[in-house]
Design an enzyme around this catalytic site. Sequence first.
Site, mmCIF file in Angstrom:
data_model
loop_
_atom_site.group_PDB
_atom_site.id
_atom_site.type_symbol
_atom_site.label_atom_id
_atom_site.label_comp_id
_atom_site.label_asym_id
_atom_site.label_seq_id
_atom_site.Cartn_x
_atom_site.Cartn_y
_atom_site.Cartn_z
ATOM 1 N N GLY A 1 12.858 -62.648 -4.170
ATOM 2 C CA GLY A 1 13.353 -63.288 -5.540
ATOM 3 C C GLY A 1 14.399 -62.363 -5.542
ATOM 4 O O GLY A 1 15.779 -62.704 -4.689
ATOM 5 N N GLY B 1 7.527 -62.197 -6.745
ATOM 6 C CA GLY B 1 6.108 -62.273 -6.976
ATOM 7 C C GLY B 1 5.510 -62.577 -6.098
ATOM 8 O O GLY B 1 3.964 -61.192 -6.199
ATOM 9 N N LYS C 1 12.120 -57.933 -16.882
ATOM 10 C CA LYS C 1 10.348 -57.476 -17.826
ATOM 11 C C LYS C 1 9.555 -55.684 -17.667
ATOM 12 O O LYS C 1 9.644 -56.424 -16.043
ATOM 13 C CB LYS C 1 9.940 -58.940 -18.071
ATOM 14 C CG LYS C 1 10.798 -60.230 -18.508
ATOM 15 C CD LYS C 1 9.802 -61.136 -19.046
ATOM 16 C CE LYS C 1 11.088 -61.818 -20.028
ATOM 17 N NZ LYS C 1 9.525 -63.394 -20.116
#
Length: 404
Positions: A361, A385, A208
């Site tokens: 991640g 994050g 995204k």
Amino acid sequence: MAFRKLAQLLEQDLESRHVLLRADLNVPLTDEGEIADPGRITAALPTIQALVAAGAKVVIAAHLGRPKGQFNQKYSLAPVAEALSDELGQWVALAQDVTGEDAHERANGLNDGDVLLLENVRFDARETSKDASERAEFAAELAALAADDGVFVSDGFGVVHRAQASVYDVANKLDAYAGYLVEAELEKLSAVADNPEQDYTVVLGGSKVSDKLGVIEALAGKAQNIIIGGGMCYTFLAAQGYNVQNSLLQEDMIDTCKQLLDRFGDKICLPVDLLAADEFSADANTKIVELAAIPEGWLSPDIGPKSVQKFAELITSSKTVFWNGPMGVFEKEPFARGTEGVAKAIIAATSNGAFTVVGGGDSASAVRALGLDESGFSHISTGGGASLEFLEGKALPGVAVLAG
């Protein structure tokens, strides 16, 4: 930011004292419930081992997945307790609840150097509640497990960007210290955030654009190159007028991507070719195509070899590299070549003297899944994050509270 560190705590006599340790043990599991990537467990060991060696009674709080505030056997920390036992060479008991009767009995029964793992803190909805009073109530229950002389050590870097009960609120209940992992993460990431050596290249992937928007804007003034691959690149390509067919696309972000290209087009580097597939399957028919030539109804689950070469040339000539997000669906072997090629380029940059950071991640998982040498990177973060928000310049609640 000044905060108390584990080394300062270890100067005290910890024998027979309880230490509540917040660790990030949120490891990926296979469909069979086995640990697919033990990286976060490995990263947590130095702090746990130091506390055990000091004779502390260690109570670990951690989460796994998103069980939505209720017990779900799928998200039990049982596999983690077993893995910790193997790694530490001692039995790590798993409480059958989080702050209930079994957790208290086991915490009270610990001997010096023993380790207890609480069940998944996210089995209790108060852990992530937006109601501060609910979180405070749960934090008080966690703190009670550390008894009257207990202290709190925060070592779950992957969760310090969240104001959650076991991360933030409990630090207001007990004397709080940063563990070795949190300290190291902040030191390494600060080198990228505050004073990156030129030439500086940022490599971004993942699905995204919205997840990476903040870091693109924050780093555009510091980086010479912002390489964009993964699922997010197709929204940028659509913004340039390409038909990406069935590739991953955030239609509501196309205008935003146009604006980013207008503002930072001299720095943003997009793929020049793609790997197209007729279906999202390891058995799919695939072929390398130009940007405008994805066959009708096909999708692109990876970048192409010319793109890898283009990106590699920029990476290997850089002095600082930050990478967050795979270039394709590396979990499926036919779609892993882009991520592998970029990762190898970063390893080459490291060998050339560059300071290279893998931003946690999926990127960290990809390094291990592809069998790459972890020592080929200057630092592999445990927090995707958290690392992004730190680089964006956002305050991390779980770190800020340690300075309070």
